[in-house]
Enzyme design. Structure first.
Site, short mmCIF file in Angstrom:
data_model
loop_
_atom_site.label_atom_id
_atom_site.label_comp_id
_atom_site.label_asym_id
_atom_site.label_seq_id
_atom_site.Cartn_x
_atom_site.Cartn_y
_atom_site.Cartn_z
N LYS A 1 -1.70 -10.57 7.43
CA LYS A 1 -2.15 -11.35 6.27
C LYS A 1 -1.93 -12.85 6.51
CE LYS A 1 -3.72 -7.74 4.46
NZ LYS A 1 -3.20 -6.69 3.63
C1 LIG Z 1 -3.41 -5.33 3.02
C2 LIG Z 1 -4.09 -4.93 1.77
C3 LIG Z 1 -3.45 -4.13 0.81
C4 LIG Z 1 -2.15 -3.44 1.03
O1 LIG Z 1 -1.11 -4.24 1.43
P1 LIG Z 1 0.09 -3.61 2.30
O2 LIG Z 1 1.10 -4.71 2.31
O3 LIG Z 1 -0.46 -3.33 3.66
O4 LIG Z 1 0.59 -2.41 1.61
C5 LIG Z 1 -4.12 -3.89 -0.37
N1 LIG Z 1 -5.35 -4.39 -0.61
C6 LIG Z 1 -5.99 -5.14 0.30
C7 LIG Z 1 -7.36 -5.68 -0.02
C8 LIG Z 1 -5.40 -5.43 1.53
O5 LIG Z 1 -6.05 -6.17 2.44
#
Ligand SMILES: *Cc1c(COP(=O)(O)O)cnc(C)c1O
Length: 359
Positions: free
Chosen positions: A179
């Site tokens: 992210k």
């Molecule tokens: C990464 C992501 C999540 C989940 O996040 P995690 O930290 O991996 O559990 C949920 N929604 C979207 C759109 C994502 O890109």
């Protein structure tokens, strides 16, 4: 090979983790509190609650708003599986509404038709770092008395008409390694509502306000101080990281030109933070990805299979065919856009795309 993404972790993060390790306080503690305060300030809201992941953030946001069995939650089919799974985990039913091909986000014009007496919430996803049509979504939600939970996992720092992601609805963020900023794993929930914030804090830690007294059925979805220390340093770097992403996206916008390729479109009034720079390939996408790999450019498909077509969703009875999401899932191809790219990397990526020889 230029990878599709790479976290930027420096000496400051190393020092911050070491300081926490040496402090002897490594589970949820003062670093988590500091991280929450800084995150809330960034989003312009009074409360941020740190949790173990973006997935648990979504799950707890739904529970804190009282959403559960018998309820329906409207969301997009074109997202990471966690968005919809969190609705199932809360015991509610996801209802999928097709997307707008210009933004890849939920099409606000199709939402009203999906509302039933059971509908309790809408979860728009700010896909690739671009905020969904929040003005229209909030108007529909207000009219029908629905909760709005923003899946801002990909959109930290994004804005619409100057308002930060996660400041309009209840915001859910992810700090996963890929992210825009990371704590390894981690999540954050933002809200302006003190009752929701209090409920979230209880839910993340066994329903406990006072040690060994439990008011409700909670979970262990806490963040550690080790993660928070990394997240705090990363948060301080967010503005610079985002500037780099925007610079890379602008470079691609200026220099990529190919008859079979559509570049991303930024909707008016929005600050896109380019978690992904996603092309549409109007020819053989697998061949395009292969040629880019030969040219040393890693790519990825977000996402190859809309959620109602996922095997588990088939198994539980979903039969939706949402034509725009289905089409986009066959066309999208993301390029590396992460902050650590060099000018040489940018030129290599542009040359590789412009040099594609497709059908
Ligand atoms: C990464 C992501 C999540 C989940 O996040 P995690 O930290 O991996 O559990 C949920 N929604 C979207 C759109 C994502 O890109």
């Amino acid at each position: 090979m230029i990878p599709i993404s790479r976290p930027l972790i420096g000496l400051e993060e190393e020092a911050a983790v070491l300081a926490v390790l040496r402090s002897g306080m490594i589970a949820q503690g003062p670093q988590v509190e500091r991280f929450e305060a800084a995150f809330a300030a960034l989003c312009g809201v009074p409360y941020a609650v740190a949790v173990s992941s973006g997935t648990t953030a979504l799950h707890l946001a739904l529970l804190a708003h009282g959403i559960g069995p018998g309820d329906e939650v409207i969301t997009t089919p074109f997202t990471f599986i966690a968005t919809a799974n969190s609705i199932l985990m809360a015991g509610a039913r996801p209802v999928f509404v097709d997307i707008d091909p210009a933004s890849f986000n939920i099409d606000p014009d199709l939402i009203a038709a999906a509302i039933t007496p059971r509908t309790k919430a809408i979860i728009p996803v700010h896909l690739y770092g671009q905020i969904a049509a929040m003005d229209e979504i909030m108007e529909i939600a207000d009219h029908h008395g629905l909760v709005v939970i923003e899946d801002a996992a990909q959109a930290i720092g994004a804005r619409f008409h100057g308002r930060p992601a996660g400041s309009v609805g209840t915001g859910c963020f992810s700090l996963y390694a890929t992210k825009n900023i990371t704590s390894g794993e981690g999540g954050m929930i933002t809200t302006a509502d003190p009752v929701v914030a209090d409920h979230l804090r209880l839910l993340r830690s066994h329903g406990s306000r006072m040690r060994y007294y439990h008011e409700l059925l909670g979970y262990n979805f806490r963040m550690t101080d080790l993660q928070a220390a990394i997240g705090l340093v990363q948060l301080g770097k967010l503005a610079a990281f985002t500037e780099r992403r925007l610079y890379h996206a602008a470079f691609f916008d200026r220099h990529i030109s190919h008859p079979e390729v559509t570049k991303p479109q930024v909707q008016p009034g929005l600050r896109h933070v380019f978690h992904q720079y996603t092309l549409r390939i109007h020819a053989d996408r697998a061949e395009a990805a292969r040629q880019l790999a030969v040219a040393g450019v890693g790519t990825a498909i977000f996402y190859p299979l809309p959620i109602p077509h996922q095997p588990y969703y088939r198994e539980i009875g979903y039969t939706d065919h949402l034509p725009v999401a289905d089409q986009m899932s066959t066309e999208v191809l993301a390029l590396p856009v992460y902050p650590g790219l060099s000018d040489a990397d940018l030129s290599q990526i542009v040359d590789a795309v412009n040099g594609l020889r497709l059908g």
